[in-house]
Motif scaffolding. Sequence first.
Motif, PDB file in Angstrom:
ATOM      1  N   ASN A   3     121.413 121.149  35.905  1.00 46.58           N
ATOM      2  CA  ASN A   3     121.410 120.000  35.649  1.00 46.58           C
ATOM      3  C   ASN A   3     120.944 119.444  34.556  1.00 46.58           C
ATOM      4  N   THR A   4     121.271 120.555  33.233  1.00 48.47           N
ATOM      5  CA  THR A   4     120.317 120.259  32.120  1.00 48.47           C
ATOM      6  C   THR A   4     121.857 121.088  30.970  1.00 48.47           C
ATOM      7  N   VAL A   5     122.037 120.045  30.230  1.00 49.29           N
ATOM      8  CA  VAL A   5     122.690 119.936  29.777  1.00 49.29           C
ATOM      9  C   VAL A   5     121.873 119.791  27.640  1.00 49.29           C
ATOM     10  N   THR A   6     122.115 120.664  26.756  1.00 49.03           N
ATOM     11  CA  THR A   6     121.483 120.803  25.572  1.00 49.03           C
ATOM     12  C   THR A   6     123.184 120.412  24.310  1.00 49.03           C
ATOM     13  N   LEU A   7     123.058 119.561  23.296  1.00 49.20           N
ATOM     14  CA  LEU A   7     123.828 119.886  22.721  1.00 49.20           C
ATOM     15  C   LEU A   7     123.249 120.297  20.763  1.00 49.20           C
ATOM     16  N   GLN A   8     122.713 120.967  20.513  1.00 53.39           N
ATOM     17  CA  GLN A   8     122.763 121.114  19.060  1.00 53.39           C
ATOM     18  C   GLN A   8     123.211 120.749  18.238  1.00 53.39           C
ATOM     19  N   MET A   9     123.014 119.567  16.734  1.00 55.20           N
ATOM     20  CA  MET A   9     124.283 120.184  15.664  1.00 55.20           C
ATOM     21  C   MET A   9     123.547 119.922  14.438  1.00 55.20           C
ATOM     22  N   ASN A  10     124.629 120.684  13.857  1.00 59.04           N
ATOM     23  CA  ASN A  10     123.974 121.284  12.865  1.00 59.04           C
ATOM     24  C   ASN A  10     124.915 120.786  11.561  1.00 59.04           C
ATOM     25  N   ASN A  11     124.351 120.161  10.019  1.00 58.45           N
ATOM     26  CA  ASN A  11     125.198 120.477   9.426  1.00 58.45           C
ATOM     27  C   ASN A  11     125.337 119.358   9.217  1.00 58.45           C
ATOM     28  N   LEU A  12     124.960 118.042  10.268  1.00 55.75           N
ATOM     29  CA  LEU A  12     125.516 116.978  10.292  1.00 55.75           C
ATOM     30  C   LEU A  12     126.164 116.050   9.385  1.00 55.75           C
ATOM     31  N   LYS A  13     127.481 115.502   9.920  1.00 58.76           N
ATOM     32  CA  LYS A  13     128.303 113.944   8.483  1.00 58.76           C
ATOM     33  C   LYS A  13     127.930 113.313   8.983  1.00 58.76           C
ATOM     34  N   PRO A  14     128.246 112.206   7.666  1.00 63.43           N
ATOM     35  CA  PRO A  14     128.543 110.422   7.789  1.00 63.43           C
ATOM     36  C   PRO A  14     129.412 109.954   9.722  1.00 63.43           C
ATOM     37  N   GLU A  15     130.616 111.314   9.881  1.00 63.12           N
ATOM     38  CA  GLU A  15     131.938 111.113  10.738  1.00 63.12           C
ATOM     39  C   GLU A  15     131.162 111.309  11.590  1.00 63.12           C
ATOM     40  N   ASP A  16     130.004 112.075  12.081  1.00 61.17           N
ATOM     41  CA  ASP A  16     129.435 112.662  13.788  1.00 61.17           C
ATOM     42  C   ASP A  16     128.690 111.235  13.808  1.00 61.17           C
ATOM     43  N   THR A  17     128.229 110.065  13.589  1.00 63.84           N
ATOM     44  CA  THR A  17     128.155 109.152  13.623  1.00 63.84           C
ATOM     45  C   THR A  17     128.813 108.147  14.930  1.00 63.84           C
ATOM     46  N   SER A  18     128.339 108.166  16.032  1.00 59.90           N
ATOM     47  CA  SER A  18     128.467 107.898  17.931  1.00 59.90           C
ATOM     48  C   SER A  18     127.797 107.626  18.414  1.00 59.90           C
ATOM     49  N   VAL A  19     128.508 107.375  19.365  1.00 57.47           N
ATOM     50  CA  VAL A  19     127.437 107.012  20.212  1.00 57.47           C
ATOM     51  C   VAL A  19     127.375 108.099  21.312  1.00 57.47           C
ATOM     52  N   TYR A  20     126.863 108.674  21.925  1.00 57.35           N
ATOM     53  CA  TYR A  20     126.661 110.718  22.485  1.00 57.35           C
ATOM     54  C   TYR A  20     126.853 110.124  23.920  1.00 57.35           C
ATOM     55  N   TYR A  21     127.629 111.036  24.714  1.00 60.92           N
ATOM     56  CA  TYR A  21     127.433 110.595  26.790  1.00 60.92           C
ATOM     57  C   TYR A  21     127.301 111.554  26.018  1.00 60.92           C
ATOM     58  N   CYS A  22     126.420 112.160  27.770  1.00 57.14           N
ATOM     59  CA  CYS A  22     126.720 113.583  29.216  1.00 57.14           C
ATOM     60  C   CYS A  22     127.594 112.653  29.876  1.00 57.14           C
ATOM     61  N   GLN A  23     127.965 113.972  31.117  1.00 59.03           N
ATOM     62  CA  GLN A  23     129.502 113.873  31.517  1.00 59.03           C
ATOM     63  C   GLN A  23     128.895 114.648  32.396  1.00 59.03           C
ATOM     64  N   ALA A  24     129.429 114.682  33.504  1.00 56.77           N
ATOM     65  CA  ALA A  24     129.297 115.852  34.417  1.00 56.77           C
ATOM     66  C   ALA A  24     130.379 115.522  35.598  1.00 56.77           C
ATOM     67  N   LYS A  25     130.771 116.537  36.260  1.00 53.46           N
ATOM     68  CA  LYS A  25     132.245 117.109  37.127  1.00 53.46           C
ATOM     69  C   LYS A  25     131.698 117.459  37.524  1.00 53.46           C
ATOM     70  N   VAL A  26     132.153 117.102  39.276  1.00 45.93           N
ATOM     71  CA  VAL A  26     131.956 116.976  40.265  1.00 45.93           C
ATOM     72  C   VAL A  26     133.770 118.157  40.935  1.00 45.93           C
ATOM     73  N   LEU A  27     133.371 118.259  41.870  1.00 44.47           N
ATOM     74  CA  LEU A  27     134.522 119.175  42.389  1.00 44.47           C
ATOM     75  C   LEU A  27     135.418 118.431  43.047  1.00 44.47           C
ATOM     76  N   VAL A  28     135.172 116.965  43.753  1.00 44.46           N
ATOM     77  CA  VAL A  28     135.325 116.260  44.512  1.00 44.46           C
ATOM     78  C   VAL A  28     134.809 114.562  43.911  1.00 44.46           C
ATOM     79  N   GLY A  29     135.899 113.592  43.213  1.00 40.06           N
ATOM     80  CA  GLY A  29     135.477 112.550  43.393  1.00 40.06           C
ATOM     81  C   GLY A  29     135.574 112.163  41.547  1.00 40.06           C
ATOM     82  N   SER A  30     134.764 111.288  41.144  1.00 38.75           N
ATOM     83  CA  SER A  30     134.751 111.044  39.380  1.00 38.75           C
ATOM     84  C   SER A  30     133.491 111.191  39.031  1.00 38.75           C
ATOM     85  N   ASP A  31     133.921 111.852  37.830  1.00 35.25           N
ATOM     86  CA  ASP A  31     132.923 111.673  37.084  1.00 35.25           C
ATOM     87  C   ASP A  31     131.446 111.449  36.697  1.00 35.25           C
TER      88      ASP A  31
END
Length: 114
Positions: free
Chosen positions: A74-102
Motif C-alpha cells: 500500500n505504498t507509492v512514491t513519486l520522485q519529481m526532478n527538474n521541476l518546472k512552473p507548469e508542474d504546479t498543481s495539486v497532486y493526488y494519490c490514487q489506488a485501484k481495486v479489483l471491484v469497486g470505485s478507485d
Amino acid sequence: QVQLVESGGGLVQAGGSLRLSCTGSASLFIAMGWYRQAPGKQREMVATITRSGVTKYADSLKGRFTISGDVAKNTVTLQMNNLKPEDTSVYYCQAKVLVGSDYWGQGTQVTVSS
C-alpha cells in the motif's frame, strides 16, 4: 473506510526536486498512482504502478518523474526532478481495486516558482 495519506508537497524553485509519498490503510489494491490537477484544468494522470511493478507515465513527464513503491504494501512514491512552473498543481494519490470505485487521497500542493 480506506484512506490514502499523502505527504511531501511544498514550494520549490524551478529545477529543484520533490518527493511525494502515499500510504494506504488497506492491502487490497491492484495498482496505485499519481494524478494532478491545476486550477481550471482537468485532472490528468502523472504515473501509475501495478502490483507486479509495471509502470506507466504521462508522455510529457517521462525522464523527469519516477514512480516507485510496493502496491502489495500500500505504498507509492513519486520522485519529481527538474521541476518546472507548469508542474504546479495539486497532486493526488490514487489506488485501484479489483471491484469497486478507485480511492483518492486528499491531495498535496506542489508549487514551482520560476
